[in-house]
Design a protein around this motif. Structure first.
Motif, PDB file in Angstrom:
ATOM      1  N   LYS A  43       0.863  -1.183  -0.144  1.00  0.00           N
ATOM      2  CA  LYS A  43      -0.091  -0.173   0.010  1.00  0.00           C
ATOM      3  C   LYS A  43       0.801   1.173   0.002  1.00  0.00           C
ATOM      4  O   LYS A  43       0.683   2.290  -0.655  1.00  0.00           O
ATOM      5  CB  LYS A  43      -1.001   0.069   1.281  1.00  0.00           C
ATOM      6  CG  LYS A  43      -1.818  -1.167   1.546  1.00  0.00           C
ATOM      7  CD  LYS A  43      -3.004  -1.232   2.334  1.00  0.00           C
ATOM      8  CE  LYS A  43      -2.227  -1.192   3.978  1.00  0.00           C
ATOM      9  NZ  LYS A  43      -1.322  -2.546   3.930  1.00  0.00           N
ATOM     10  N   THR A  44       1.853   1.266   0.971  1.00  0.00           N
ATOM     11  CA  THR A  44       2.717   2.481   1.063  1.00  0.00           C
ATOM     12  C   THR A  44       3.570   2.771  -0.369  1.00  0.00           C
ATOM     13  O   THR A  44       3.961   3.649  -0.914  1.00  0.00           O
ATOM     14  CB  THR A  44       3.506   2.511   2.200  1.00  0.00           C
ATOM     15  OG1 THR A  44       2.662   2.586   3.448  1.00  0.00           O
ATOM     16  CG2 THR A  44       4.599   3.660   2.141  1.00  0.00           C
ATOM     17  N   THR A  45       3.894   1.426  -0.777  1.00  0.00           N
ATOM     18  CA  THR A  45       4.817   1.519  -2.110  1.00  0.00           C
ATOM     19  C   THR A  45       4.013   2.137  -3.177  1.00  0.00           C
ATOM     20  O   THR A  45       4.730   3.026  -3.929  1.00  0.00           O
ATOM     21  CB  THR A  45       5.368   0.005  -2.435  1.00  0.00           C
ATOM     22  OG1 THR A  45       5.950  -0.340  -1.186  1.00  0.00           O
ATOM     23  CG2 THR A  45       6.260  -0.051  -3.670  1.00  0.00           C
ATOM     24  N   LEU A  61       7.382   8.963   3.426  1.00  0.00           N
ATOM     25  CA  LEU A  61       7.580   8.011   4.345  1.00  0.00           C
ATOM     26  C   LEU A  61       6.166   7.277   4.837  1.00  0.00           C
ATOM     27  O   LEU A  61       5.257   8.144   4.673  1.00  0.00           O
ATOM     28  CB  LEU A  61       7.888   8.611   5.446  1.00  0.00           C
ATOM     29  CG  LEU A  61       9.687   9.198   5.453  1.00  0.00           C
ATOM     30  CD1 LEU A  61       9.842  10.357   6.644  1.00  0.00           C
ATOM     31  CD2 LEU A  61      10.725   8.500   5.123  1.00  0.00           C
ATOM     32  N   SER A  62       6.299   6.332   5.319  1.00  0.00           N
ATOM     33  CA  SER A  62       4.875   5.621   5.979  1.00  0.00           C
ATOM     34  C   SER A  62       4.544   6.714   7.031  1.00  0.00           C
ATOM     35  O   SER A  62       5.306   7.033   8.075  1.00  0.00           O
ATOM     36  CB  SER A  62       5.323   4.237   6.242  1.00  0.00           C
ATOM     37  OG  SER A  62       4.027   3.627   6.886  1.00  0.00           O
ATOM     38  N   PRO A  63       3.336   7.051   6.963  1.00  0.00           N
ATOM     39  CA  PRO A  63       2.476   7.780   8.107  1.00  0.00           C
ATOM     40  C   PRO A  63       2.392   6.947   9.367  1.00  0.00           C
ATOM     41  O   PRO A  63       1.737   7.380  10.114  1.00  0.00           O
ATOM     42  CB  PRO A  63       1.684   8.549   7.419  1.00  0.00           C
ATOM     43  CG  PRO A  63       0.897   7.398   6.462  1.00  0.00           C
ATOM     44  CD  PRO A  63       2.186   6.774   5.912  1.00  0.00           C
ATOM     45  N   LEU A  84      -3.070   8.974   4.889  1.00  0.00           N
ATOM     46  CA  LEU A  84      -3.339   8.701   6.172  1.00  0.00           C
ATOM     47  C   LEU A  84      -3.005   7.025   6.285  1.00  0.00           C
ATOM     48  O   LEU A  84      -3.195   6.226   5.247  1.00  0.00           O
ATOM     49  CB  LEU A  84      -4.727   8.718   6.547  1.00  0.00           C
ATOM     50  CG  LEU A  84      -5.379  10.121   6.546  1.00  0.00           C
ATOM     51  CD1 LEU A  84      -5.537  10.746   5.334  1.00  0.00           C
ATOM     52  CD2 LEU A  84      -6.784  10.145   7.363  1.00  0.00           C
ATOM     53  N   ASP A  85      -2.620   6.859   7.502  1.00  0.00           N
ATOM     54  CA  ASP A  85      -2.484   5.285   7.821  1.00  0.00           C
ATOM     55  C   ASP A  85      -3.189   5.118   9.193  1.00  0.00           C
ATOM     56  O   ASP A  85      -2.779   5.433  10.299  1.00  0.00           O
ATOM     57  CB  ASP A  85      -1.019   5.000   8.018  1.00  0.00           C
ATOM     58  CG  ASP A  85      -0.961   3.199   8.275  1.00  0.00           C
ATOM     59  OD1 ASP A  85      -1.765   2.767   8.805  1.00  0.00           O
ATOM     60  OD2 ASP A  85       0.206   2.790   7.581  1.00  0.00           O
ATOM     61  N   LEU A  86      -4.440   4.547   9.144  1.00  0.00           N
ATOM     62  CA  LEU A  86      -5.113   4.401  10.353  1.00  0.00           C
ATOM     63  C   LEU A  86      -4.892   3.136  11.221  1.00  0.00           C
ATOM     64  O   LEU A  86      -5.832   2.588  12.014  1.00  0.00           O
ATOM     65  CB  LEU A  86      -6.618   4.332  10.072  1.00  0.00           C
ATOM     66  CG  LEU A  86      -6.994   5.588   9.144  1.00  0.00           C
ATOM     67  CD1 LEU A  86      -8.590   5.825   8.632  1.00  0.00           C
ATOM     68  CD2 LEU A  86      -6.410   6.968   9.850  1.00  0.00           C
ATOM     69  N   ILE A 113      -6.146   6.602   1.945  1.00  0.00           N
ATOM     70  CA  ILE A 113      -6.033   5.859   3.299  1.00  0.00           C
ATOM     71  C   ILE A 113      -5.845   4.419   3.398  1.00  0.00           C
ATOM     72  O   ILE A 113      -6.443   3.606   2.607  1.00  0.00           O
ATOM     73  CB  ILE A 113      -7.751   6.060   3.654  1.00  0.00           C
ATOM     74  CG1 ILE A 113      -8.141   7.806   3.444  1.00  0.00           C
ATOM     75  CG2 ILE A 113      -7.796   5.791   5.224  1.00  0.00           C
ATOM     76  CD1 ILE A 113      -9.708   7.741   3.942  1.00  0.00           C
ATOM     77  N   GLU A 114      -4.818   4.379   4.124  1.00  0.00           N
ATOM     78  CA  GLU A 114      -4.274   2.687   4.336  1.00  0.00           C
ATOM     79  C   GLU A 114      -5.181   2.365   5.504  1.00  0.00           C
ATOM     80  O   GLU A 114      -5.297   3.333   6.452  1.00  0.00           O
ATOM     81  CB  GLU A 114      -2.954   2.603   4.793  1.00  0.00           C
ATOM     82  CG  GLU A 114      -1.960   3.177   3.474  1.00  0.00           C
ATOM     83  CD  GLU A 114      -0.697   2.724   3.611  1.00  0.00           C
ATOM     84  OE1 GLU A 114      -0.082   1.872   4.252  1.00  0.00           O
ATOM     85  OE2 GLU A 114       0.174   3.662   3.107  1.00  0.00           O
ATOM     86  N   TRP A 115      -5.700   1.107   5.627  1.00  0.00           N
ATOM     87  CA  TRP A 115      -6.241   0.675   6.633  1.00  0.00           C
ATOM     88  C   TRP A 115      -7.925   1.510   6.825  1.00  0.00           C
ATOM     89  O   TRP A 115      -8.202   1.803   7.953  1.00  0.00           O
ATOM     90  CB  TRP A 115      -5.822   0.765   8.011  1.00  0.00           C
ATOM     91  CG  TRP A 115      -4.460  -0.140   7.914  1.00  0.00           C
ATOM     92  CD1 TRP A 115      -3.122   0.040   7.543  1.00  0.00           C
ATOM     93  CD2 TRP A 115      -4.352  -1.729   8.050  1.00  0.00           C
ATOM     94  NE1 TRP A 115      -2.350  -1.073   7.726  1.00  0.00           N
ATOM     95  CE2 TRP A 115      -3.169  -2.367   7.953  1.00  0.00           C
ATOM     96  CE3 TRP A 115      -5.371  -2.794   8.441  1.00  0.00           C
ATOM     97  CZ2 TRP A 115      -2.600  -3.510   7.836  1.00  0.00           C
ATOM     98  CZ3 TRP A 115      -5.100  -3.984   8.488  1.00  0.00           C
ATOM     99  CH2 TRP A 115      -3.678  -4.349   8.273  1.00  0.00           C
TER     100      TRP A 115
HETATM  101 MG    MG Z   1       1.811   1.066   4.941  1.00  0.00          MG
END
Ligand code: MG
Ligand code: ADP
Length: 144
Positions: A43-45, A61-63, A84-86, A113-115
């Motif tokens: 997801k972040t990639t 960067l990964s949040p 966002l990374d929830l 939005i991740e997660w």
């Molecule tokens: Mg991630």
């Protein structure tokens, strides 16, 4: 990279970045991209590639530890990427407290939005869902 209608299988990190970069070209502004998938599924990639495609030059960067990062977009169409990374939130309301509703549905913003499942009942209706799956080794399945 293997593409079969809306499913792509990437074979390394840079292919997933490329996919995100290409996807950036389809955005018109105001999109809410919801990225589903376990830790390490890419997801972040993908978001890093997307940021590159939007002309963002700062390192993405990964949040994970701070929940949200804003990136100024260096192109004329949009202004800000909210990433966002929830993963770490316990209550869907935490996403609202950090300001999510103020950023949504604005043409000048792109939201990733991740997660997103952590939002529960607050999951935006007009979103685009993207699914990530770790197929083992360096293979990742991405369903757009
Ligand atoms: Mg991630
Ligand atoms: P997530 O945000 O879903 O937790 P990341 O994008 O942060 O996942 O991490 C994906 C990890 O998997 C990275 O360590 C990356 O190097 C590795 N990886 C291996 N193959 C791939 C691939 N095809 N696509 C994306 N990442 C890959």
């Amino acid at each position: 990279m293997m593409i079969k209608s809306n499913i792509t299988i990437t074979e390394n990190e840079s292919e997933t970045k490329q996919l995100g970069e290409a996807y950036a070209g389809k955005l018109k502004g105001g999109e809410i991209l919801c990225l589903y998938g376990q830790l390490g599924s890419g997801k972040t990639t993908f978001t890093k590639g997307l940021a590159k495609g939007l002309g963002i030059e700062s390192r993405l960067l990964s949040p994970t530890f701070i929940i949200v990062r804003h990136h100024h977009i260096q192109n004329k169409l949009f202004q800000t990427l909210y990433h966002l990374d929830l993963y770490r939130i316990n209550n869907p309301k935490e996403a609202l407290w950090i300001g999510l509703n103020d950023w949504l549905n604005k043409k000048e913003n792109i939201i990733v939005i991740e997660w997103p499942e952590k939002l529960g009942e607050f999951l935006p209706k007009n979103r685009i869902d993207i699914y990530f799956k770790d197929l083992g080794d360096d293979k990742r399945e991405i369903k757009l």
